[in-house]
Design an enzyme around this catalytic site. Sequence first.
Site, PDB file in Angstrom:
ATOM      1  CG  HIS A  66      -2.255   0.849   1.514  1.00 37.06           C
ATOM      2  ND1 HIS A  66      -3.299   0.766   0.927  1.00 37.06           N
ATOM      3  CD2 HIS A  66      -1.919   2.220   1.616  1.00 37.06           C
ATOM      4  CE1 HIS A  66      -4.188   1.646   0.404  1.00 37.06           C
ATOM      5  NE2 HIS A  66      -3.136   2.871   0.838  1.00 37.06           N
ATOM      6  CE1 TYR A  76       0.320   2.744  -5.252  1.00 39.72           C
ATOM      7  CE2 TYR A  76       1.843   3.678  -3.451  1.00 39.72           C
ATOM      8  CZ  TYR A  76       0.716   3.891  -4.903  1.00 39.72           C
ATOM      9  OH  TYR A  76      -0.866   4.970  -4.354  1.00 39.72           O
ATOM     10  CE  LYS A  80      -3.736   9.297  -4.826  1.00 34.26           C
ATOM     11  NZ  LYS A  80      -3.112   9.267  -3.156  1.00 34.26           N
ATOM     12  CB  SER A 132      -9.273   1.726  -4.276  1.00 31.39           C
ATOM     13  OG  SER A 132      -8.290   1.647  -3.248  1.00 31.39           O
ATOM     14  CG  HIS A 133     -10.901   3.192   1.577  1.00 26.99           C
ATOM     15  ND1 HIS A 133     -12.373   3.180   2.718  1.00 26.99           N
ATOM     16  CD2 HIS A 133     -10.415   3.154   2.201  1.00 26.99           C
ATOM     17  CE1 HIS A 133     -11.663   3.612   3.652  1.00 26.99           C
ATOM     18  NE2 HIS A 133     -10.678   3.408   3.577  1.00 26.99           N
ATOM     19  CG  HIS A 138     -10.063  -5.290   2.802  1.00 30.85           C
ATOM     20  ND1 HIS A 138     -10.712  -6.148   2.824  1.00 30.85           N
ATOM     21  CD2 HIS A 138      -9.693  -5.320   3.946  1.00 30.85           C
ATOM     22  CE1 HIS A 138     -10.224  -7.120   4.140  1.00 30.85           C
ATOM     23  NE2 HIS A 138      -9.766  -6.360   4.555  1.00 30.85           N
ATOM     24  CB  SER A 164      -7.598   7.810  14.216  1.00 35.55           C
ATOM     25  OG  SER A 164      -7.661   6.697  15.005  1.00 35.55           O
ATOM     26  N   GLY A 182      -2.703   8.811  -9.397  1.00 31.27           N
ATOM     27  CA  GLY A 182      -3.080   7.412  -8.962  1.00 31.27           C
ATOM     28  C   GLY A 182      -2.975   7.140  -7.205  1.00 31.27           C
ATOM     29  CG  ASN A 183      -4.975   4.620  -4.578  1.00 29.42           C
ATOM     30  OD1 ASN A 183      -5.984   3.824  -4.263  1.00 29.42           O
ATOM     31  ND2 ASN A 183      -3.992   4.846  -3.676  1.00 29.42           N
TER      32      ASN A 183
HETATM   33  N1  LIG Z   1      -1.661   4.070 -10.769  1.00 28.62           N
HETATM   34  C1  LIG Z   1      -1.217   5.530 -10.258  1.00 28.62           C
HETATM   35  N2  LIG Z   1      -1.131   5.947 -11.367  1.00 28.62           N
HETATM   36  C2  LIG Z   1      -0.276   7.665 -11.479  1.00 28.62           C
HETATM   37  N3  LIG Z   1       0.500   7.805 -10.062  1.00 28.62           N
HETATM   38  C3  LIG Z   1      -0.221   6.846  -9.028  1.00 28.62           C
HETATM   39  C4  LIG Z   1      -0.653   5.475  -8.778  1.00 28.62           C
HETATM   40  N4  LIG Z   1      -0.995   5.362  -8.028  1.00 28.62           N
HETATM   41  C5  LIG Z   1      -0.404   5.874  -7.255  1.00 28.62           C
HETATM   42  N5  LIG Z   1       0.696   6.939  -7.583  1.00 28.62           N
HETATM   43  C6  LIG Z   1       1.228   7.905  -7.314  1.00 28.62           C
HETATM   44  O1  LIG Z   1       1.767   8.153  -5.678  1.00 28.62           O
HETATM   45  C7  LIG Z   1       1.646   8.390  -5.110  1.00 28.62           C
HETATM   46  C8  LIG Z   1       1.652   8.064  -3.727  1.00 28.62           C
HETATM   47  O2  LIG Z   1       0.332   7.489  -3.946  1.00 28.62           O
HETATM   48  P1  LIG Z   1      -0.960   7.256  -2.298  1.00 28.62           P
HETATM   49  O3  LIG Z   1       0.680   5.997  -1.316  1.00 28.62           O
HETATM   50  O4  LIG Z   1      -2.114   6.682  -2.811  1.00 28.62           O
HETATM   51  O5  LIG Z   1      -0.769   9.013  -1.780  1.00 28.62           O
HETATM   52  P2  LIG Z   1      -1.578   9.116  -0.345  1.00 28.62           P
HETATM   53  O6  LIG Z   1      -0.537   8.242   0.967  1.00 28.62           O
HETATM   54  O7  LIG Z   1      -1.602  10.006  -0.607  1.00 28.62           O
HETATM   55  O8  LIG Z   1      -2.813   7.996  -0.684  1.00 28.62           O
HETATM   56  C9  LIG Z   1       0.055   9.486  -5.709  1.00 28.62           C
HETATM   57  O9  LIG Z   1       1.067  11.087  -5.697  1.00 28.62           O
HETATM   58  C10 LIG Z   1       0.082   9.156  -5.700  1.00 28.62           C
HETATM   59  O10 LIG Z   1      -0.808   9.957  -7.560  1.00 28.62           O
END
Ligand SMILES: Nc1ncnc2c1ncn2[C@@H]1O[C@H](COP(=O)(O)OP(=O)(O)O)[C@@H](O)[C@H]1O
Lengths: 223, 582, 70, 70
Positions: free
Chosen positions: B47, B50, B89, B92-93, B95, B315, B534-535
């Site tokens: 998570h 990546y 942005k 997902s949520h 789970h 929290s 993204g995510n």
């Molecule tokens: N599918 C994706 N495409 C482009 N950028 C991504 C993607 N998934 C994650 N990122 C980028 O990676 C970084 C870390 O994402 P994330 O851990 O979800 O951020 P946060 O901790 O703010 O929730 C973010 O800047 C996000 O935009």
Amino acid sequence: MKFGVLRFPGTCDEVDAQLAAERVANAEILWHGDRDLKGVDAIVVPGGFSYGDYLRVGAIARFSPLMESVIDFAKQGGPVLGICNGFQILCEAGLLPGALLPNRSLRFICRQVDLVVQRTDTPFTNACEEGEILSIPSKHTTGCWYAPPALHEQVEANGQVLLRYAPGQNPNGSLADVAGVSNEAGNVFGLMPHPEHAVDPLTGSVDGLKLFTSIRDSLAAHV
Amino acid sequence: MSDAAAAVPAHRALGLTDSEYDLIVEKLGREPNAVELSMFSLMWSEHCSYKHSKKLLRQLPVEGRYLLMGPGENAGAVDVGGDLAIAFKVESHNHPSAVEPFQGAATGVGGILRDIFAVGARPIAVLDSLRFGEVGGDDSARSRYLLEHAVGGIGHYGNSIGVPTVGGEIYFEPPYEQNCLVNAMALGIAPHDRLTRSAATGPGNTLILFGALTGRDGIGGASVLASAELGEDDADKRPTVQIGDPFAEKKLLECSLELLDEELLVSLQDLGAAGLTSSSSEMASKGGLGLDIHVDRVPVREPGMEPFEIMVSESQERMLCVVEPDKVDAVLAVCEKWETTATAIGEVTDSGRLRVLQHGEVVGDMPVPALVDECPLYDLEPAKPAAAVYPAPERTLAAADDDLAAILPELLRSANIASRLPVFEQYDWLVQSRTVRRPDEADAAVLTLPDGSAIAVSIDGSGRRVAADPYRGTVENVVECAANLACVGAEPLGLTNCLNFGNPEKPHIAWQLTESVRGMADACRALDTPVVGGNVSLYNEGGGGPIYPTPVVGIVGRLPDAARAGRLGFAHAGDAIAVVRA
Amino acid sequence: MRVLVRPKAGILDPQGQAVERALPALGFGGVSQVHVGRLIELEVEDPAQLPAMCEKLLVNPLIEDYEIVS
Amino acid sequence: MRVLVRPKAGILDPQGQAVERALPALGFGGVSQVHVGRLIELEVEDPAQLPAMCEKLLVNPLIEDYEIVS
Ligand SMILES: Nc1ncnc2c1ncn2[C@@H]1O[C@H](COP(=O)(O)OP(=O)(O)O)[C@@H](O)[C@H]1O
């Protein structure tokens, strides 16, 4: 003339209400923790979820310092308009009759509704035609107006119901299709639908503007 | 702790491999203690790190004419003219929503909104992309329950906080039966110079935590580290479900924006997954600095919380900011006005280390780069599957009897085609008075800007087509989303995406993911539309096998005149009808 | 201390009705008169204050009845 | 019969917090540990069924505890 628009923690529609009021007059936002009404001529208690709707809609906001000033203002005959959560707060504060119960569907419903104007000789509806239908959006979870039978009878007899949902359009199960009621003196009015969201043809209808115009004109007539 | 649990080394129970653990020992020069191990296990989780997708994501184009802020910040942002930026942005949520759909979906909306105001933008819209199992049959009670409550949760949070939900999409297909998808997208607006970054700067500056109190939410896996303090019988005290409090978030939002308006903050960051651990270490990493955090100063909801619990608590409705020492009092005063608890919990240092202190004693001490940037990244081992991964969808319509009059209403009634009105009526789509095209009025939502121009936004995914051909399906997915914008007359400015896939360690899922990202990259290049962020949500596999590979894309575009936005439906009798194609 | 708040008799109680409708579908028969209200639990130094708290904040007497139990 | 439903210990209870904050402002001091839950009143022919009804419909066991009183 100047409208004062209240802001509590959790209020959502205050900026929209201010912008709507500014189409017909001046408007300023007033903070719930202050007591000073800053010399405004009319009050709008706007929509949203003051205090998260926790415990009971409107129950906690009703006790803010600013509301005490609003209650005094209303008792002296100043015009007060409550929209949605504002309506709920005014009922809790005892400025308006009845209470708002959860929608019959138990759901939040966001929908454009038609409202039938019941009277035009009031500070809130004088810009409307007799029997006119206003198209205004309505959005809430707790908008079913209720009053015990004796109180309801009295409200009807006094002509305090200013707006009703058009037949078949009542979104919440409200008693006698009541969409908005005033106090006995006629200077405080609350409704569930949102006139401040019906002031620009780009984003919907413009019928809501008539309520703001009415307030301005009725004040001008008294000067 | 039971004997069976004790037999598994803590790092494995926390999801770290033996070689990852060895690497941590190497980076620290010693064995990590419980606080450090819990923090590493989160920062090195899929998570946060990546680790299975980072290399792939590098293919995505992140440059563009209108781009103001690309991936790496809490949200990306594009220029929409008039000195205004739109930050957006999707996240997902999935789970949490499968466990408790109402609160899971609600906190999903809460989380994505925090990402938006963390960059200094006022949230102006939410969209949602939902996938459930089929809702038609007798055994579909669970899917119907998930649908009803997820929609309820999204509405509850968005409505209560005064941000309109202006669009979204919902599909029902068997592969989502065990793994529903709940993706939420948010947009915010800000003047260019208010866009805020999260990098901690200025050694000696103060770290302030503000918002909700810290409880034992989301400690889940890390609880294997608990000392005897909280015995087995107290497992109940570690809630697996987090409750969203939109009222607290509304105050947090107004408070954050006021702090930025008053120019009181050096940087701002929201607390999401991995709570204080990830927010603080990422702020430190981006600034190339260190942080000292005093856990005993963190205001807690429950007595007796251990340092690691405070560091990993998830929290909701909390933010972290860096403040110059002479502005601390002013910051606390604004928080007080908004009835929001705020506490100075640490300082920026030039040590390059994240130190956790309790009553002045160091209880954790880690190099920031090791936590944030040095998790091993893995190459996927993609292999095209020899046989179909998913059973072919049933043909439910009798094509033989070509009684169109009977087939058409049948089609219109089917869950995947039927009107979405019962869903979006539960969403406030009009608050803030910008909505020119609401759900069902056009292919994309249209929101007006102060100068009379407008932005358009759409969110789209098509798992079934991506399953059939991950590359082409994803290209089509991006093109469809852009076409939705074209239908209202908008030119795309930037794209965000959420990659919802199964277990990437399986070769066929790795292949889906690789092909899909390649398709997304090619489509974005062809449309000259950068990816602003993204995510990624992996391991979406229940008893019934993997979900359809489901990239979800959201595109934000701009049109010069809000009043001329296109709409669905035939306008006048007698107008000509044309089909336009490439 | 506990305050039990319930909708006044005769007042529309859609939550109670929804529960009453849902139960038979789940195989629970013989249920009637369902009403859904609020439970407020709190610790008060001076329990004599509770009725005033109820009248002023915790309860809306127009639509709700309450009962204090300890 | 009555079912008292309350937020599980450790679970965030924003309503309870809101009430706890509001009371002192109204002049009611010395109040703590406020929690707001639900009260369900119902008549059941077979009270032995109640626990099952709670688990299945009336209560969300992930976030709520309950107690049956008669
Ligand atoms: N599918 C994706 N495409 C482009 N950028 C991504 C993607 N998934 C994650 N990122 C980028 O990676 C970084 C870390 O994402 P994330 O851990 O979800 O951020 P946060 O901790 O703010 O929730 C973010 O800047 C996000 O935009």
